[in-house]
Structures are given as C-alpha cells and as structure tokens.
Motif scaffolding. Structure first.
Motif, PDB file in Angstrom:
ATOM      1  N   ASN A   1       0.795  -1.235   0.000  1.00  0.00           N
ATOM      2  CA  ASN A   1       0.000   0.000   0.000  1.00  0.00           C
ATOM      3  C   ASN A   1       0.826   1.284   0.000  1.00  0.00           C
ATOM      4  OD1 ASN A   1      -2.951  -0.814   0.311  1.00  0.00           O
ATOM      5  ND2 ASN A   1      -1.939  -2.059   1.856  1.00  0.00           N
ATOM      6  N   ALA A   2       2.131   1.179   0.093  1.00  0.00           N
ATOM      7  CA  ALA A   2       2.987   2.359   0.259  1.00  0.00           C
ATOM      8  C   ALA A   2       2.871   3.364  -0.888  1.00  0.00           C
ATOM      9  CB  ALA A   2       4.440   1.935   0.437  1.00  0.00           C
TER      10      ALA A   2
ATOM     11  N   CYS B   1       5.588   8.827   2.114  1.00  0.00           N
ATOM     12  CA  CYS B   1       5.248   7.691   2.966  1.00  0.00           C
ATOM     13  C   CYS B   1       6.547   7.114   3.520  1.00  0.00           C
ATOM     14  CB  CYS B   1       4.501   6.631   2.151  1.00  0.00           C
ATOM     15  SG  CYS B   1       4.025   5.181   3.085  1.00  0.00           S
ATOM     16  N   PHE B   2       6.529   6.746   4.789  1.00  0.00           N
ATOM     17  CA  PHE B   2       7.696   6.161   5.453  1.00  0.00           C
ATOM     18  C   PHE B   2       7.349   4.765   5.939  1.00  0.00           C
ATOM     19  CE2 PHE B   2       7.763  10.728   6.129  1.00  0.00           C
ATOM     20  CZ  PHE B   2       9.051  11.080   5.742  1.00  0.00           C
ATOM     21  N   ILE B   3       8.304   3.845   5.792  1.00  0.00           N
ATOM     22  CA  ILE B   3       8.176   2.496   6.329  1.00  0.00           C
ATOM     23  C   ILE B   3       9.453   2.213   7.115  1.00  0.00           C
ATOM     24  CG2 ILE B   3       7.901   0.044   5.819  1.00  0.00           C
ATOM     25  CD1 ILE B   3       6.784   0.841   3.075  1.00  0.00           C
ATOM     26  N   LEU B   4       9.289   1.840   8.386  1.00  0.00           N
ATOM     27  CA  LEU B   4      10.432   1.511   9.238  1.00  0.00           C
ATOM     28  C   LEU B   4      10.219   0.143   9.854  1.00  0.00           C
ATOM     29  CD1 LEU B   4      10.792   4.831  11.290  1.00  0.00           C
ATOM     30  CD2 LEU B   4      12.151   4.132   9.333  1.00  0.00           C
ATOM     31  N   ASP B   5      11.196  -0.712   9.716  1.00  0.00           N
ATOM     32  CA  ASP B   5      11.114  -2.025  10.332  1.00  0.00           C
ATOM     33  C   ASP B   5      11.160  -1.871  11.853  1.00  0.00           C
ATOM     34  OD1 ASP B   5      11.173  -4.861  10.527  1.00  0.00           O
ATOM     35  OD2 ASP B   5      13.356  -4.792  10.742  1.00  0.00           O
ATOM     36  N   THR B   6      10.319  -2.612  12.560  1.00  0.00           N
ATOM     37  CA  THR B   6      10.298  -2.521  14.023  1.00  0.00           C
ATOM     38  C   THR B   6      11.614  -2.996  14.635  1.00  0.00           C
ATOM     39  OG1 THR B   6       9.219  -4.687  14.156  1.00  0.00           O
ATOM     40  CG2 THR B   6       7.789  -2.741  14.240  1.00  0.00           C
ATOM     41  N   ASN B   7      12.394  -3.781  13.884  1.00  0.00           N
ATOM     42  CA  ASN B   7      13.690  -4.284  14.376  1.00  0.00           C
ATOM     43  C   ASN B   7      14.870  -3.582  13.723  1.00  0.00           C
ATOM     44  OD1 ASN B   7      12.522  -6.311  16.060  1.00  0.00           O
ATOM     45  ND2 ASN B   7      12.046  -7.448  14.200  1.00  0.00           N
TER      46      ASN B   7
ATOM     47  N   SER C   1      14.568   0.744   6.261  1.00  0.00           N
ATOM     48  CA  SER C   1      13.854   2.014   6.328  1.00  0.00           C
ATOM     49  C   SER C   1      13.639   2.493   4.896  1.00  0.00           C
ATOM     50  CB  SER C   1      14.693   3.033   7.097  1.00  0.00           C
ATOM     51  OG  SER C   1      14.181   4.324   6.946  1.00  0.00           O
ATOM     52  N   PHE C   2      12.394   2.891   4.598  1.00  0.00           N
ATOM     53  CA  PHE C   2      12.075   3.415   3.265  1.00  0.00           C
ATOM     54  C   PHE C   2      11.412   4.778   3.384  1.00  0.00           C
ATOM     55  CE2 PHE C   2      12.299  -1.079   2.259  1.00  0.00           C
ATOM     56  CZ  PHE C   2      12.847  -1.090   0.989  1.00  0.00           C
ATOM     57  N   THR C   3      11.770   5.648   2.474  1.00  0.00           N
ATOM     58  CA  THR C   3      11.076   6.913   2.271  1.00  0.00           C
ATOM     59  C   THR C   3      10.613   6.906   0.822  1.00  0.00           C
ATOM     60  OG1 THR C   3      12.524   8.052   3.827  1.00  0.00           O
ATOM     61  CG2 THR C   3      11.256   9.431   2.315  1.00  0.00           C
ATOM     62  N   ILE C   4       9.311   7.086   0.636  1.00  0.00           N
ATOM     63  CA  ILE C   4       8.742   7.057  -0.712  1.00  0.00           C
ATOM     64  C   ILE C   4       8.051   8.386  -0.965  1.00  0.00           C
ATOM     65  CG2 ILE C   4       7.119   5.891  -2.247  1.00  0.00           C
ATOM     66  CD1 ILE C   4       7.544   3.405  -0.355  1.00  0.00           C
ATOM     67  N   ASN C   5       8.518   9.091  -1.977  1.00  0.00           N
ATOM     68  CA  ASN C   5       7.936  10.372  -2.367  1.00  0.00           C
ATOM     69  C   ASN C   5       7.254  10.220  -3.717  1.00  0.00           C
ATOM     70  OD1 ASN C   5       9.013  12.301  -0.287  1.00  0.00           O
ATOM     71  ND2 ASN C   5      10.930  11.443  -1.036  1.00  0.00           N
ATOM     72  N   PHE C   6       6.122  10.888  -3.857  1.00  0.00           N
ATOM     73  CA  PHE C   6       5.452  10.918  -5.147  1.00  0.00           C
ATOM     74  C   PHE C   6       5.533  12.332  -5.703  1.00  0.00           C
ATOM     75  CE2 PHE C   6       1.633  11.814  -7.710  1.00  0.00           C
ATOM     76  CZ  PHE C   6       1.912  10.963  -8.765  1.00  0.00           C
ATOM     77  N   TYR C   7       5.988  12.436  -6.955  1.00  0.00           N
ATOM     78  CA  TYR C   7       6.050  13.725  -7.628  1.00  0.00           C
ATOM     79  C   TYR C   7       4.936  13.769  -8.668  1.00  0.00           C
ATOM     80  CZ  TYR C   7      10.712  13.583  -5.562  1.00  0.00           C
ATOM     81  OH  TYR C   7      11.748  13.479  -4.682  1.00  0.00           O
ATOM     82  N   ASP C   8       4.076  14.755  -8.565  1.00  0.00           N
ATOM     83  CA  ASP C   8       2.946  14.854  -9.498  1.00  0.00           C
ATOM     84  C   ASP C   8       3.414  15.367 -10.859  1.00  0.00           C
ATOM     85  OD1 ASP C   8       3.219  17.607  -9.238  1.00  0.00           O
ATOM     86  OD2 ASP C   8       1.497  17.812  -7.906  1.00  0.00           O
TER      87      ASP C   8
ATOM     88  N   PHE D   1       7.663   8.009  -8.681  1.00  0.00           N
ATOM     89  CA  PHE D   1       7.945   7.762  -7.283  1.00  0.00           C
ATOM     90  C   PHE D   1       9.462   7.763  -7.082  1.00  0.00           C
ATOM     91  CE2 PHE D   1       3.789   5.715  -7.670  1.00  0.00           C
ATOM     92  CZ  PHE D   1       3.139   6.234  -6.556  1.00  0.00           C
ATOM     93  N   ASP D   2       9.891   8.425  -6.041  1.00  0.00           N
ATOM     94  CA  ASP D   2      11.284   8.454  -5.619  1.00  0.00           C
ATOM     95  C   ASP D   2      11.339   7.547  -4.383  1.00  0.00           C
ATOM     96  OD1 ASP D   2      13.735   9.031  -4.432  1.00  0.00           O
ATOM     97  OD2 ASP D   2      13.366  11.168  -4.234  1.00  0.00           O
ATOM     98  N   ILE D   3      12.026   6.426  -4.502  1.00  0.00           N
ATOM     99  CA  ILE D   3      12.079   5.443  -3.422  1.00  0.00           C
ATOM    100  C   ILE D   3      13.505   5.402  -2.876  1.00  0.00           C
ATOM    101  CG2 ILE D   3      11.771   3.001  -2.814  1.00  0.00           C
ATOM    102  CD1 ILE D   3       9.796   2.928  -5.278  1.00  0.00           C
ATOM    103  N   GLN D   4      13.617   5.635  -1.584  1.00  0.00           N
ATOM    104  CA  GLN D   4      14.928   5.621  -0.931  1.00  0.00           C
ATOM    105  C   GLN D   4      14.928   4.552   0.160  1.00  0.00           C
ATOM    106  OE1 GLN D   4      15.749   9.568   0.478  1.00  0.00           O
ATOM    107  NE2 GLN D   4      15.147  10.475  -1.463  1.00  0.00           N
ATOM    108  N   ARG D   5      15.959   3.757   0.149  1.00  0.00           N
ATOM    109  CA  ARG D   5      16.086   2.680   1.138  1.00  0.00           C
ATOM    110  C   ARG D   5      17.374   2.848   1.923  1.00  0.00           C
ATOM    111  NH1 ARG D   5      17.289  -3.555  -0.363  1.00  0.00           N
ATOM    112  NH2 ARG D   5      17.884  -4.214   1.710  1.00  0.00           N
ATOM    113  N   ARG D   6      17.258   2.624   3.212  1.00  0.00           N
ATOM    114  CA  ARG D   6      18.450   2.628   4.090  1.00  0.00           C
ATOM    115  C   ARG D   6      18.567   1.267   4.732  1.00  0.00           C
ATOM    116  NH1 ARG D   6      19.859   8.264   5.768  1.00  0.00           N
ATOM    117  NH2 ARG D   6      18.302   9.546   4.805  1.00  0.00           N
TER     118      ARG D   6
END
Length: 154
Positions: free
Chosen positions: A109-110, A122-128, A132-139, A149-154
C-alpha cells in the motif's frame, strides 16, 4: 516544560488532521495507531540504532507501476516473514503519530499512500531496524520527475 508545551501544540494541530490521516490507512487488516508521544520515543530509539548511518540507495519508478516493479521494495518484500510488523506513517506523523502495520501490507500500500497523502511522502520503518524506506510521489507538475515515485532505502 518546553517539551511538554511543544507536544501539546503538536497534538492540538494533530486533532485537525487525525481523521484524514487515519483514512489513509483504512484498508489495513492489522492496524495499531501509536500516539504522538510514543511515536517520538520509537523514532528516537530507532535513530540511536543508527538507521540513518546506513548507506542510502535510491530509485525512481513511474506512477503507474506496481510496488513489485521497484527493485528496492521487492528485494525486502520477498524476504519478509508472514506476520512481521513495521511502522508506517506520512509527514503528518509529527502531529498525528504513526501506525504499526503488517509489513507485507505496508509494502503493498505504500505507493498508494504516498500518492494520496497531502505531502506525497510515505515512510516504512522495520520494528527491528532492519530497513527504512522513504517514498515520495512527484505529481505531473514536478520539473525533474513528473508522475514518478522516488524510493529511498536505508
């Protein structure tokens, strides 16, 4: 005292946004809202664990693509265990807190949440602290990356 006042101001602003914020997450089967103060503590602990020090990888995908088309999202999604949890939120977490959700549902759903959110993030962070993801949408008005979508993963 300043911290208490700051939290009270943020909560007051959050009251105006909370209903719309919760609607972004209405389709989740497992959804636990985490209030502002607890969210702050969780983020503080995750930052101590050093997620921001991990090398960041970025990719762009078109707005009409499914999350599975993202190499960064797919790589983690396929390794997720059934029943695992993560934290998910948008920029409004600062006023509304965050949610603990099923990890697979978060990935599924991100993109939709990033697209629907007012600030398109939208941000997704693992509980452990595993990812970590940051997802940006550019119109379509964005100069460099329209409808992407700009998807960044750490």
């Amino acid at each position: 005292m300043t911290n208490k006042l700051n939290i009270l101001k943020r909560k007051q602003k959050g009251k105006l946004k909370l209903k719309a914020y919760k609607l972004l997450f209405k389709e989740f089967t497992k959804l636990e809202w985490i209030d502002l103060e607890k969210s702050d503590l969780i983020l503080k602990e995750l930052n101590k664990k050093g997620l921001q020090k991990i090398v960041k990888r970025t990719e762009f995908i078109n707005s009409d693509e499914n999350f599975i088309e993202s190499d960064l999202l797919r790589e983690v999604y396929l390794k997720l265990e059934d029943g695992s949890s993560c934290y998910m939120f948008t920029d409004d977490f600062e006023y509304c807190g965050m949610f603990e959700v099923d990890s697979k549902e978060a990935f599924e759903n991100a993109l939709k949440i990033a697209k629907l959110d007012e600030n398109n993030t939208c941000f997704i962070l693992d509980t452990n602290s595993g990812f970590s993801f940051t997802i940006n949408f550019y119109d379509d008005a964005h100069n460099d990356y329209p409808c992407r979508f700009d998807i960044q993963r750490r």
